[in-house]
Write a protein that holds these residues in place. Structure first.
Motif, PDB file in Angstrom:
ATOM      1  N   UNK A 105       9.377  23.890  16.548  1.00 50.97           N
ATOM      2  CA  UNK A 105       9.027  23.728  17.962  1.00 50.97           C
ATOM      3  C   UNK A 105       9.658  22.455  18.530  1.00 50.97           C
ATOM      4  N   UNK A 106      10.973  22.511  18.681  1.00 49.46           N
ATOM      5  CA  UNK A 106      11.741  21.389  19.232  1.00 49.46           C
ATOM      6  C   UNK A 106      11.585  21.388  20.751  1.00 49.46           C
ATOM      7  N   UNK A 107      11.352  20.234  21.321  1.00 53.86           N
ATOM      8  CA  UNK A 107      11.230  20.095  22.771  1.00 53.86           C
ATOM      9  C   UNK A 107      12.512  20.606  23.430  1.00 53.86           C
ATOM     10  N   UNK A 108      12.378  21.416  24.497  1.00 54.73           N
ATOM     11  CA  UNK A 108      13.576  21.968  25.152  1.00 54.73           C
ATOM     12  C   UNK A 108      14.497  20.920  25.767  1.00 54.73           C
ATOM     13  N   UNK A 109      14.035  19.685  25.901  1.00 61.09           N
ATOM     14  CA  UNK A 109      14.896  18.631  26.444  1.00 61.09           C
ATOM     15  C   UNK A 109      15.967  18.189  25.442  1.00 61.09           C
ATOM     16  N   UNK A 110      15.807  18.554  24.173  1.00 61.44           N
ATOM     17  CA  UNK A 110      16.779  18.187  23.142  1.00 61.44           C
ATOM     18  C   UNK A 110      17.979  19.134  23.261  1.00 61.44           C
ATOM     19  N   UNK A 111      19.152  18.559  23.480  1.00 64.16           N
ATOM     20  CA  UNK A 111      20.368  19.345  23.720  1.00 64.16           C
ATOM     21  C   UNK A 111      21.517  18.854  22.831  1.00 64.16           C
ATOM     22  N   UNK A 112      22.488  19.738  22.544  1.00 64.11           N
ATOM     23  CA  UNK A 112      23.679  19.291  21.813  1.00 64.11           C
ATOM     24  C   UNK A 112      24.347  18.134  22.555  1.00 64.11           C
ATOM     25  N   UNK A 113      24.845  17.178  21.794  1.00 64.93           N
ATOM     26  CA  UNK A 113      25.484  16.001  22.377  1.00 64.93           C
ATOM     27  C   UNK A 113      24.511  14.854  22.573  1.00 64.93           C
ATOM     28  N   UNK A 114      23.211  15.134  22.458  1.00 68.36           N
ATOM     29  CA  UNK A 114      22.196  14.086  22.585  1.00 68.36           C
ATOM     30  C   UNK A 114      21.838  13.503  21.231  1.00 68.36           C
TER      31      UNK A 114
END
Length: 144
Positions: A105-114
């Protein structure tokens, strides 16, 4: 001559430095299917004494588990592990096909490149924070 002696003294004093427990070469791979767990990989370098990795947590994840992949004949499987021994001065790789951390359940704010903050807790009460680069499911792993 004095410069040579100073350099030799520095080299000898560096040899006597205690080994430092630290983490490097980490990254997080996001899942290919939204809602599935992601995974974290990294390397733990042991300090001067034996230790144990108790957990790896992340503020942007609901639940984490230490896991290990294994082969039994031609069947691959994985299972959670409670702790991971970190012998003195050893290098423990968490890598595809072996040890890893499942990220549920990873927070949706976590994105590739971050980046994702990973918090490592050891049996000697040491906590290490590490900002791991985040990559997408099909992206190549970062170069070490």
């Amino acid at each position: 001559m004095t410069v040579t002696l100073a350099i030799a003294a520095l080299a000898l004093s560096a040899c006597g430095q205690p080994a430092q427990l630290y983490v490097d070469k980490g990254y997080v791979r996001l899942p290919a299917v939204k809602g599935n767990p992601g995974v974290a990989y990294f390397t733990v370098h042991g300090g001067d004494t034996d230790n144990r990795l108790l957990s790896v947590t992340a503020p942007t994840v609901i639940k984490t588990e230490l896991h290990e992949s294994m082969m039994s004949g031609s069947m691959a499987s994985m299972a959670p592990v409670k702790t991971v021994p970190v012998p003195a001065k050893a290098k423990i790789a968490f890598a595809p096909g072996g040890k890893h951390v499942m990220l549920f359940t990873i927070n949706p704010s976590v994105k590739p490149g971050g980046k994702m903050k990973l918090i490592f807790t050891f049996a000697n009460n040491l906590r290490i924070e590490y900002d791991a680069p985040v990559i997408g499911p099909g992206d190549p792993a970062p170069k070490a």
